[in-house]
Design an enzyme around this catalytic site. Sequence first.
Site, short mmCIF file in Angstrom:
data_model
loop_
_atom_site.label_atom_id
_atom_site.label_comp_id
_atom_site.label_asym_id
_atom_site.label_seq_id
_atom_site.Cartn_x
_atom_site.Cartn_y
_atom_site.Cartn_z
N LYS A 191 -29.61 -50.63 -28.92
CA LYS A 191 -29.21 -49.38 -28.27
C LYS A 191 -28.25 -48.60 -29.16
CE LYS A 191 -25.88 -48.48 -25.34
NZ LYS A 191 -25.40 -47.20 -25.90
N GLU A 196 -18.14 -57.09 -33.58
CA GLU A 196 -17.38 -56.41 -34.65
C GLU A 196 -16.53 -55.37 -33.95
OE1 GLU A 196 -17.12 -57.20 -37.61
OE2 GLU A 196 -18.83 -58.56 -37.77
N GLU A 223 -5.05 -48.77 -32.38
CA GLU A 223 -6.10 -48.16 -33.19
C GLU A 223 -6.31 -46.71 -32.74
OE1 GLU A 223 -10.24 -49.49 -32.76
OE2 GLU A 223 -10.40 -49.42 -34.95
P1 ADP Z 1 -16.00 -45.62 -28.31
O1 ADP Z 1 -15.03 -45.86 -27.18
O2 ADP Z 1 -15.31 -45.35 -29.57
O3 ADP Z 1 -17.10 -44.66 -27.97
P2 ADP Z 1 -17.36 -47.94 -27.55
O4 ADP Z 1 -16.92 -49.31 -27.91
O5 ADP Z 1 -17.11 -47.45 -26.16
O6 ADP Z 1 -16.69 -47.00 -28.58
O7 ADP Z 1 -18.90 -47.74 -27.86
C1 ADP Z 1 -19.64 -48.47 -28.77
C2 ADP Z 1 -20.98 -48.80 -28.16
O8 ADP Z 1 -20.77 -49.57 -27.00
C3 ADP Z 1 -21.81 -47.60 -27.73
O9 ADP Z 1 -23.18 -47.86 -28.03
C4 ADP Z 1 -21.61 -47.58 -26.22
O10 ADP Z 1 -22.71 -47.01 -25.54
C5 ADP Z 1 -21.51 -49.05 -25.91
N1 ADP Z 1 -20.81 -49.37 -24.67
C6 ADP Z 1 -19.77 -48.72 -24.11
N2 ADP Z 1 -19.40 -49.31 -22.95
C7 ADP Z 1 -20.22 -50.37 -22.78
C8 ADP Z 1 -20.36 -51.40 -21.77
N3 ADP Z 1 -19.57 -51.44 -20.71
N4 ADP Z 1 -21.33 -52.32 -21.94
C9 ADP Z 1 -22.13 -52.31 -23.02
N5 ADP Z 1 -22.07 -51.37 -23.98
C10 ADP Z 1 -21.13 -50.42 -23.88
#
Ligand code: ADP
Length: 507
Positions: A203, A278, A409
């Site tokens: 995804k 990561e 961060e």
């Molecule tokens: P940022 O906050 O900088 O956008 P995230 O860690 O939220 O970084 O996002 C990184 C990835 O994790 C994206 O692909 C996002 O769609 C996904 N993501 C965000 N929240 C969730 C969740 N609760 N479960 C699984 N994937 C998630």
Amino acid sequence: MSGQQRELDPRGQSDTRLTAGVFDVLKSPGHLLIDGEFVPAASGRVFDVVNPANERVIATVAEADVEDVDRAVKAARRAFDDATWGRMPPAERGRVMWRLADLIEQHAEDFAQLDSLDNGKPVAAARAGDVPIAVGVFRYYAGWATKITGETNTLSWPGDWLAYTRREAVGVVAQIIPWNFPLVSAAWKLAPALATGNTVVLKTAEQTPLSAILLSRLILEAGFPRGVVNILSGFGEKAGAAMAAHAGVDKISFTGSTSVGRTILRAAADNLKKVTLELGGKSPVLVFDDADLDLTIPGVAQAIFSNQGEVCTAGSRLYIHERVFDRVVEGVAEIADKLKLGDGLNEDTQMGPLVSNEQLQRVASYVDVGRKEGAEVVAGGKRVGDIGYFMAPTVFANATSGMRIVREEIFGPVVCAMPFKKEDVDAVISEANDTPYGLAASVWSRDVSMAHKVAHRLRAGSVWINCHTVIDPAQTFGGFKQSGWGRELGEEALRSYTEVKAITAQL
Ligand code: ADP
């Protein structure tokens, strides 16, 4: 649907340098790659993609949800079970991956422009960095497909034995990637998983789905059997959460924030998926008084400002020996002041906009926090313009270790400079290590022996000496402490995509 101005013809709002390939991705209906076919989301829902340089909607893409994740996982399971990929001769598997690398290379300009439009990054940087890195990663792991080996072991039981191990694919792997390096992240995740015979559901981040749409097309063209690679666009809380929780997924690999990493870990607990993460960082940069400042000043500026500071390894805590403190801070501030901000598609742009309004607000609010905490802004410190999510590269002096801007961060172009005394090497190392993160660090000095000794004591997964964020597929990457679990790249990544089977035969 957002309130942004809808303009599906990018030529109207950007410039005529967009390639036909980019134009084709932007205007085609958003589809998901599931089981070797492009399909709309089961719900029929789509979402807008916004160009962060001008806040305009440039495309709409399919919004995957629980049902799409389920279909994709089932397709990946069928493909894994029928073993068309896993039992394909490894040389052939490697050839398909190499073919994909060639195709990405042939579409290099399309990819550079798509990541620039989507993420904001300068197209020149994507062309010189992101695209060749992605190509290199696919080629590196294409070579590994024929080199996955086990061991023979000698048993001490009486009699004759043949005891050996095999490394076998884990199974169906779910992969969730972030928005800062869309194409590169997809390559880091897909290549080692595929080289070892897994099938994948990947995804993209909701902010940056575009380059993976082109990648999906090339995956089919390269000849991956149906269901081996499934690619979804969608939101983290819906599609991402469904992937993390799905009982049909054997392993999840995630790159993103530490807080989402924790959520994923909890969701993965039910069926005890294998997990690699990561996560975030707050990487220290240590500049000693014998450092070559002509190399160091641009180097440490690059460490924080490249990719708009939206890099998990960004050198955001700058510890400088007091004798050279003023010179280094002035030098970095001067570079910050001169960096050319602009639309990533402009060839002379050195720093693009941040990826989203949310990210701009987050970074700007940290700059306010820093001011209130008493740190001094010596460069930047403000949003630039009122259209597009541009943030001036920012340098804080007089920062101290307790400040939030030093501890948390920010994920933007903001660096905190702090002086240290040479007699205090132990103290500066313990300050550098005084963080819940442990992703990366760098040491700048002409004293090679001392630099290595310091590198050994820094608690971080990557330590660079006289450079920062040098990434190569052969060199492994990952975090200590709350920066992650497991490693990507290098031979190390292959371990996390394989299970070890021990076979013991009495002869
Ligand atoms: P940022 O906050 O900088 O956008 P995230 O860690 O939220 O970084 O996002 C990184 C990835 O994790 C994206 O692909 C996002 O769609 C996904 N993501 C965000 N929240 C969730 C969740 N609760 N479960 C699984 N994937 C998630």
